[in-house]
Enzyme design. Sequence first.
Site, PDB file in Angstrom:
ATOM      1  CB  CYS A  40      -7.315  -8.507  -7.698  1.00 53.06           C
ATOM      2  SG  CYS A  40      -6.655  -8.290  -6.122  1.00 53.06           S
ATOM      3  CG  ASN A  41      -8.693  -3.815  -5.867  1.00 51.81           C
ATOM      4  OD1 ASN A  41      -9.568  -4.455  -6.262  1.00 51.81           O
ATOM      5  ND2 ASN A  41      -8.234  -3.590  -4.671  1.00 51.81           N
ATOM      6  CG  HIS A  68      -3.198   7.817 -12.031  1.00 54.80           C
ATOM      7  ND1 HIS A  68      -4.345   7.660 -11.538  1.00 54.80           N
ATOM      8  CD2 HIS A  68      -2.715   6.442 -12.420  1.00 54.80           C
ATOM      9  CE1 HIS A  68      -4.653   6.518 -11.559  1.00 54.80           C
ATOM     10  NE2 HIS A  68      -3.674   5.702 -12.305  1.00 54.80           N
ATOM     11  CB  SER A  90      -5.708   1.458  -2.259  1.00 55.06           C
ATOM     12  OG  SER A  90      -4.437   1.509  -2.562  1.00 55.06           O
ATOM     13  N   PRO A 140      -1.071  -1.562   2.407  1.00 59.44           N
ATOM     14  CG  PRO A 140      -0.054  -2.846   3.929  1.00 59.44           C
ATOM     15  CD  PRO A 140      -1.214  -2.214   3.503  1.00 59.44           C
ATOM     16  CB  ALA A 184     -17.000 -21.890  17.160  1.00 59.17           C
ATOM     17  CD  GLU A 231     -17.893 -15.427   8.771  1.00 57.92           C
ATOM     18  OE1 GLU A 231     -17.555 -14.723   7.882  1.00 57.92           O
ATOM     19  OE2 GLU A 231     -19.413 -15.416   8.947  1.00 57.92           O
ATOM     20  CG  MET A 232     -15.636 -11.234  15.036  1.00 66.15           C
ATOM     21  SD  MET A 232     -15.707  -9.869  13.702  1.00 66.15           S
ATOM     22  CE  MET A 232     -17.271  -9.007  14.261  1.00 66.15           C
TER      23      MET A 232
END
Lengths: 271, 434
Positions: B50-51, B99, B109, B115, B190, B192-193
């Site tokens: 995807c990158n 490269h 990256s 990884p 609760a 998100e984190m």
Amino acid sequence: MNGLLYFGTLGIYFLGTIAYLAYLVKPRPQLGSAARWIVFAGFLVHAAFTLARYFEAGRTPITNLHESLSFFSLTIVGVFIIFDRKYRISILGSFVTPIALLLMAASMLFPMSINPLNPALKSNWLVIHTVVAFLGYANFTIAFGAGIMYLIQERFLKQKKLGAMYQKLPSLDKLDDINYRSLTFGFPLLTFAIISGAIWAETAWGTYWSWDPKETWSLITWFVYAALLHGRLTTGWRGRKAAILAIAGFFVMLFTFLGVNLLLTGLHSYK
Amino acid sequence: MNIIVVGLSHKTASVDIREKVAFAPTNMEKPLAALVAIPDITEAIIVSTCNRVEIYATTHDIAGGIARIKRFLADYHKLSLDTLDSHLYSHHGEAAIRHVFRVASSLDSMVVGEPQILGQIKTAYGYAAEFKSSGIILNRFLHKAFSVAKRVRTETRIASSAVSVAFAAVELARKIFDDLSDKTVMLIGAGEMCELAAKHFLNNGVRGVMVTNRTFERAERLAEEFGGRAVQFDDLFDYLHKADIILSSTGAPHCIIGPKDLEEVMRRRKLRPMFFIDIAVPRDIDPKVNNVENVYLYTVDDLQEVVTANLQQRAAEAKKAEEIVDQEIGQFFKWLSSLEVTPTIVALRAKFDEIRKAELEKTLANWKDLTPEGQKRLDACTAAIMNKLLHPPTSLLKQAGQGGRVDLYVDALRALFELQTGEPEPGDLQDLDD
């Protein structure tokens, strides 16, 4: 030949200690395996030296302070190698090999001569009693090293200083586990050493127990470790408390081994 | 033979361009076959993540090869080359090797040291091997890239530290507990984190999750999501001793857990360690809790500091990694140049031997009274002359393979002796390896 092996051991342990200390502060994994091989080589040379002494003296070389210090050092390195193989904890070497090196260096202070053995002590118990005692001591030394490592790592975690050494040291649980396991080996060995000593005393001196300083201090050492094991199994003395007690126990044990011989007089004072 | 790289990455193209150029993993045979069908492209590998989308190929003609691969990328994805070209980069020779080594080592990256990229390149190589689009050079090249990546990973600490708060929490837990598989996480409140961290702990194998919340329904819903159990908020202290790792983020205006509360909890736990992570602002957990024996308290700020330090460390480690890449480039380049040497030596010897044998045959045909012993001697003598003559150029070539002038000698020999060499055979190269 003996001199060569002796100083060879000293030299290799010195190199091994340097490598292990460098491994502790430098983030280079190659240093760790180099240190491991150096110390292993040192152990082989040391074992060869001990064997050579055995054949020269015709008995286990463990009857004067020079020999005892060297033998203690040998058992520490041997037990460390076993722990490292079994629990993959090479960083323990950074804390244990310096002790082995110091003991070896200390042995230089005492005459290397082979003295005739007091006929009363000529017995197979000599080997059993002393070898078992030193194996016990070596396990307590491992517990001591793990205890020191625990306190350092705990400090890093509490103070949130997570540097290179923190990365290198294992988890608290693992250190606590090493501490516990070394005690479960060391304590029965010490118990057996005391019992075998009593039996030997009966045959050599006619009495099982004569409150000789060595005997008294062995008993104190035994109580310290018994208390630690008891606390661990019943009230859950673990972590910090266990580490501190293992360190305290090591010093009591060191006094039993060295202090008693050097400072107090009694049946065990061979020099 | 030259290695070329053509591609684009997160550094040169936004995601809407990258997704247009991406290759579907389900259909790699077609593009790989199309690539090696291009004139003068002998081997090819497609890396598509995807990158980044990159093509590694071998060719005799650098400029032409690069142009043809660019054209292929545009045509295959039905894009105009003009719009695509500004996002594409290309490398050849040493730069191409550098490269690919850097990409495999995760130095190129988005998050340096992550990884996944190595696995993605291994997959890409797997396709190329399966569909036979890679050959002796790219095989060797990619294996070298994998070993460089491995060296970087083992000799530097580039990937050894967490760069997100949630991962930092997991790593800290590993430094306290070692084994997480028998540990229980408790979520208080609760957020998100909090949920993200809980997910990370679950992915890293904790045994179970407990959830408590002032609104019990919410706790129940989260517990269901994590496959854990919900606990009434009022019962918190009846369950706290069962938790090893506590993630707290309630909206409470004051601390809900203090050092006094923990005395009883630790007694019931037989002093087994506890790891508190306080994500709430204002705090849920009294900072003095950190002073309780075998209890460790980290706030979200503490974790953030760990992450910042780790990022700095990664940057420092990246420098060491670049040095490793530099060393390995030299070695691989040497091998690549030496590729031409062995076939040349083989061809030179073959040529000489052919001439010798032809002349020997002519001589022997007219020399009727020569004994078989004499024939043998004559054969040996001419062979010795040939070997003596060939020795200096052969050893010079082999030595040049380790220096830089190898192309010069190879070209000169080919011209001088009218040698014709084909593609190198795998067997030819064994003795020149490493």
